[in-house]
Write an enzyme that holds these catalytic residues in place. Structure first.
Site, PDB file in Angstrom:
ATOM      1  N   ILE A  10      93.405  52.761  17.605  1.00 33.98           N
ATOM      2  CA  ILE A  10      91.596  53.516  17.362  1.00 33.98           C
ATOM      3  C   ILE A  10      90.958  52.803  18.749  1.00 33.98           C
ATOM      4  O   ILE A  10      91.483  52.205  19.838  1.00 33.98           O
ATOM      5  CB  ILE A  10      90.729  52.297  16.215  1.00 33.98           C
ATOM      6  CG1 ILE A  10      91.129  50.900  16.591  1.00 33.98           C
ATOM      7  CG2 ILE A  10      92.080  52.086  14.578  1.00 33.98           C
ATOM      8  CD1 ILE A  10      90.443  49.964  16.030  1.00 33.98           C
ATOM      9  N   CYS A  11      90.068  53.940  18.762  1.00 35.76           N
ATOM     10  CA  CYS A  11      88.482  53.978  19.737  1.00 35.76           C
ATOM     11  C   CYS A  11      87.498  54.401  19.028  1.00 35.76           C
ATOM     12  O   CYS A  11      87.889  54.843  17.880  1.00 35.76           O
ATOM     13  CB  CYS A  11      89.326  55.083  21.127  1.00 35.76           C
ATOM     14  SG  CYS A  11      89.723  56.399  20.938  1.00 35.76           S
ATOM     15  N   THR A  12      87.418  54.153  20.102  1.00 37.14           N
ATOM     16  CA  THR A  12      85.518  55.549  19.829  1.00 37.14           C
ATOM     17  C   THR A  12      85.035  56.580  18.025  1.00 37.14           C
ATOM     18  O   THR A  12      84.863  56.825  17.670  1.00 37.14           O
ATOM     19  CB  THR A  12      84.137  55.263  20.668  1.00 37.14           C
ATOM     20  OG1 THR A  12      84.260  54.140  21.251  1.00 37.14           O
ATOM     21  CG2 THR A  12      82.925  55.646  20.208  1.00 37.14           C
ATOM     22  N   GLY A  27      88.082  58.132  18.356  1.00 40.93           N
ATOM     23  CA  GLY A  27      89.950  58.889  18.415  1.00 40.93           C
ATOM     24  C   GLY A  27      90.294  60.084  19.342  1.00 40.93           C
ATOM     25  O   GLY A  27      91.492  60.308  18.949  1.00 40.93           O
ATOM     26  N   ALA A  73      87.417  54.284  15.003  1.00 39.03           N
ATOM     27  CA  ALA A  73      87.583  52.885  15.032  1.00 39.03           C
ATOM     28  C   ALA A  73      86.769  52.632  13.625  1.00 39.03           C
ATOM     29  O   ALA A  73      86.878  51.769  12.868  1.00 39.03           O
ATOM     30  CB  ALA A  73      86.452  52.115  15.978  1.00 39.03           C
TER      31      ALA A  73
END
Length: 110
Positions: free
Chosen positions: A12-14, A16, A44
Site C-alpha cells: 500500500i501507498c498513498t 497505489g 492505503a
C-alpha cells in the site's frame, strides 16, 4: 514453496501508483525464483477494507504512508497480518528483489 498454498502480499501507498510499479518488479523476481505468490497494490485508504474481506498474508507499506501503521496496527495484529515499512531506498529504486526478500521474511519462507 512446494505444496503450500500460494501466499498473498499486499503493498500500500498513498495512491497505489508507485507500488504498482514495484509489484511488477517483485512478481518478476518471484517468478524467476519459482516462488508462487500473488502480489498486488492498493491505495492505503482502502487497506483496512481489503484486509477485512480478503486473505492477505503480508502487508508492505510505502515509506510515505508510514502514518498508516498507527491507523492499521491494531487491526493487523487482530488479523495476524505481518507488516513492514518498505525502506526508502528500495522504494525509490523499485527494487523488487529486495522488497520480495522482505516479504518472504515476513511470511517466514526464506
Amino acid at each position: 514453496m512446494g505444496t503450500e498454498a500460494q501466499k498473498t502480499i499486499l503493498l500500500i501507498c498513498t495512491a497505489g501508483i508507485t507500488t504498482g510499479l514495484l509489484v511488477k518488479n517483485m512478481q518478476r523476481a518471484a517468478d524467476e525464483q519459482g516462488i508462487a505468490v500473488h502480489i498486488y497494490s492498493a491505495p492505503a485508504i482502502i487497506a483496512e477494507q481489503i484486509i477485512q474481506n480478503q486473505t492477505v498474508d503480508a502487508l508492505l507499506i510505502g515509506p510515505q504512508s508510514k502514518y498508516e501503521i498507527n491507523r492499521l496496527k491494531d487491526f493487523l495484529n487482530y488479523k495476524a497480518v505481518p507488516y513492514k515499512l518498505i525502506t526508502p531506498e528500495d522504494y525509490e529504486l523499485l527494487d523488487g528483489e529486495a522488497v520480495l526478500a522482505d516479504s518472504l521474511t515476513l511470511l517466514q519462507l526464506n
